[in-house]
Design a protein around this motif. Sequence first.
Motif, PDB file in Angstrom:
ATOM      1  N   VAL A  21       0.655  -1.395   0.135  1.00 32.44           N
ATOM      2  CA  VAL A  21      -0.112   0.080   0.011  1.00 32.44           C
ATOM      3  C   VAL A  21       0.911   1.188   0.013  1.00 32.44           C
ATOM      4  O   VAL A  21       0.522   2.380   0.453  1.00 32.44           O
ATOM      5  CB  VAL A  21      -1.076  -0.038   1.220  1.00 32.44           C
ATOM      6  CG1 VAL A  21      -1.819  -1.026   1.024  1.00 32.44           C
ATOM      7  CG2 VAL A  21      -0.024  -0.279   2.524  1.00 32.44           C
ATOM      8  N   SER A  22       2.113   1.118  -0.468  1.00 28.48           N
ATOM      9  CA  SER A  22       3.075   2.083  -0.465  1.00 28.48           C
ATOM     10  C   SER A  22       2.593   3.440  -1.389  1.00 28.48           C
ATOM     11  O   SER A  22       1.936   3.349  -2.434  1.00 28.48           O
ATOM     12  CB  SER A  22       4.560   1.749  -1.156  1.00 28.48           C
ATOM     13  OG  SER A  22       5.007   0.668  -0.290  1.00 28.48           O
ATOM     14  N   ILE A  46       4.728  -0.396   3.084  1.00 22.91           N
ATOM     15  CA  ILE A  46       3.962   0.347   3.601  1.00 22.91           C
ATOM     16  C   ILE A  46       4.676   1.712   3.716  1.00 22.91           C
ATOM     17  O   ILE A  46       4.434   2.640   4.519  1.00 22.91           O
ATOM     18  CB  ILE A  46       3.676   0.162   5.148  1.00 22.91           C
ATOM     19  CG1 ILE A  46       4.925  -0.251   6.087  1.00 22.91           C
ATOM     20  CG2 ILE A  46       2.711  -0.954   5.281  1.00 22.91           C
ATOM     21  CD1 ILE A  46       4.662  -0.580   7.506  1.00 22.91           C
ATOM     22  N   ASN A  47       5.575   2.054   2.728  1.00 24.20           N
ATOM     23  CA  ASN A  47       6.278   3.199   2.646  1.00 24.20           C
ATOM     24  C   ASN A  47       5.351   4.195   2.305  1.00 24.20           C
ATOM     25  O   ASN A  47       4.347   3.982   1.414  1.00 24.20           O
ATOM     26  CB  ASN A  47       7.509   3.383   1.682  1.00 24.20           C
ATOM     27  CG  ASN A  47       8.148   4.510   1.852  1.00 24.20           C
ATOM     28  OD1 ASN A  47       8.372   5.129   2.821  1.00 24.20           O
ATOM     29  ND2 ASN A  47       8.911   4.819   0.678  1.00 24.20           N
ATOM     30  N   ARG A  52       1.715   2.643  11.619  1.00 27.82           N
ATOM     31  CA  ARG A  52       2.951   2.941  12.593  1.00 27.82           C
ATOM     32  C   ARG A  52       3.441   1.872  12.978  1.00 27.82           C
ATOM     33  O   ARG A  52       2.890   0.547  13.010  1.00 27.82           O
ATOM     34  CB  ARG A  52       2.134   3.941  13.733  1.00 27.82           C
ATOM     35  CG  ARG A  52       1.526   5.237  13.050  1.00 27.82           C
ATOM     36  CD  ARG A  52       1.025   6.116  14.308  1.00 27.82           C
ATOM     37  NE  ARG A  52       2.146   6.601  14.794  1.00 27.82           N
ATOM     38  CZ  ARG A  52       2.739   7.812  14.390  1.00 27.82           C
ATOM     39  NH1 ARG A  52       2.490   8.484  13.369  1.00 27.82           N
ATOM     40  NH2 ARG A  52       4.031   8.328  14.977  1.00 27.82           N
ATOM     41  N   GLY A  53       4.481   2.100  13.702  1.00 27.82           N
ATOM     42  CA  GLY A  53       5.075   0.883  14.435  1.00 27.82           C
ATOM     43  C   GLY A  53       6.434   1.212  15.083  1.00 27.82           C
ATOM     44  O   GLY A  53       6.840   2.357  14.820  1.00 27.82           O
ATOM     45  N   ASP A  54       7.159   0.117  15.537  1.00 29.17           N
ATOM     46  CA  ASP A  54       8.324   0.293  16.375  1.00 29.17           C
ATOM     47  C   ASP A  54       9.079  -1.217  16.230  1.00 29.17           C
ATOM     48  O   ASP A  54       8.617  -2.085  16.588  1.00 29.17           O
ATOM     49  CB  ASP A  54       8.134   0.750  17.976  1.00 29.17           C
ATOM     50  CG  ASP A  54       9.384   1.080  18.485  1.00 29.17           C
ATOM     51  OD1 ASP A  54      10.273   0.662  18.175  1.00 29.17           O
ATOM     52  OD2 ASP A  54       9.208   1.802  19.466  1.00 29.17           O
ATOM     53  N   GLY A  69      10.713  -9.940   2.448  1.00 31.58           N
ATOM     54  CA  GLY A  69      10.943  -8.447   2.463  1.00 31.58           C
ATOM     55  C   GLY A  69       9.741  -7.293   2.909  1.00 31.58           C
ATOM     56  O   GLY A  69       8.723  -7.972   2.846  1.00 31.58           O
ATOM     57  N   MET A  70      10.335  -6.284   3.356  1.00 33.76           N
ATOM     58  CA  MET A  70       9.438  -5.266   3.677  1.00 33.76           C
ATOM     59  C   MET A  70       9.972  -3.829   3.314  1.00 33.76           C
ATOM     60  O   MET A  70      11.100  -3.623   3.523  1.00 33.76           O
ATOM     61  CB  MET A  70       8.893  -5.348   5.189  1.00 33.76           C
ATOM     62  CG  MET A  70      10.184  -5.297   6.184  1.00 33.76           C
ATOM     63  SD  MET A  70       9.900  -5.369   7.840  1.00 33.76           S
ATOM     64  CE  MET A  70       8.190  -5.980   8.010  1.00 33.76           C
ATOM     65  N   GLY A  71       9.082  -3.145   2.970  1.00 33.27           N
ATOM     66  CA  GLY A  71       9.337  -1.626   2.721  1.00 33.27           C
ATOM     67  C   GLY A  71       8.664  -0.908   3.824  1.00 33.27           C
ATOM     68  O   GLY A  71       7.621  -0.642   3.723  1.00 33.27           O
ATOM     69  N   LEU A  72       9.410  -0.348   4.708  1.00 33.03           N
ATOM     70  CA  LEU A  72       8.975   0.567   5.795  1.00 33.03           C
ATOM     71  C   LEU A  72       8.862   1.994   5.439  1.00 33.03           C
ATOM     72  O   LEU A  72       9.463   2.713   4.847  1.00 33.03           O
ATOM     73  CB  LEU A  72       9.884   0.234   7.173  1.00 33.03           C
ATOM     74  CG  LEU A  72      10.038  -1.221   7.349  1.00 33.03           C
ATOM     75  CD1 LEU A  72      10.770  -1.085   8.578  1.00 33.03           C
ATOM     76  CD2 LEU A  72       8.485  -1.620   7.748  1.00 33.03           C
TER      77      LEU A  72
END
Length: 217
Positions: A21-22, A46-47, A52-54, A69-72
């Motif tokens: 959903v970037s 999610i870029n 939100r997150g930590d 993989g993940m795009g933050l």
Amino acid sequence: GDTTIDLQNHGLSQTISILDVSGCINVTGCLRDFAQHWPRLQWLGINRTQIRGDLRTDIRPSDFPALQGMGLGEAVYGAYKINCVADASAVMRARHQIHKQSTWPSPVYPLLVHLSPDAPEYYERPEQRLYTSERDPPFGLEPVIVGSRRGWRWSNYLGGCCDTHWLDPLPDSNDEQYSEFYNELEEFEREQNQSLFRGFLDPPNPFEYRELCHRRL
């Protein structure tokens, strides 16, 4: 109005393997919800969202079992920057958790994290705004890979780096590839020992930094 992701839709969350959903700037949510309710995710993008997150608390060893993989985004703490030196270890351990289970060479984006200029430990070299140098304070978190062993170190990305925080144990000395690893490790340590910041695991404080610059001209 805001668009929200229905994380309670377990029919969807149990089957989707790619969710990106970037760029959907009105999408909200929590990284921890993805970790708990979306076990088949292989890619999470999610870029440029409001999710939100930590990383210090939202990625545990049992989370994201299928993730490659993940795009933050900037709303996730530890994706781009940290607010104090003490947070570095927990953030890098979380990133390492994804690395261990992924077959991708670089599974977490963005690749590099840095100490926020607003952090209490942050300072600059007096001439730093005019030109950069390998003597700039090492406030970036740089991944380290030697053979199959991973770790990280504080770095200015210009050749100035602190000693390495290793995340993996040493390979077994009886392993047939140990000799190759040891040779690679020796070369890595020779390079690291040329740094202004050798002997420091974490960035020196401003007083120590000034002393280093005078002593190691």
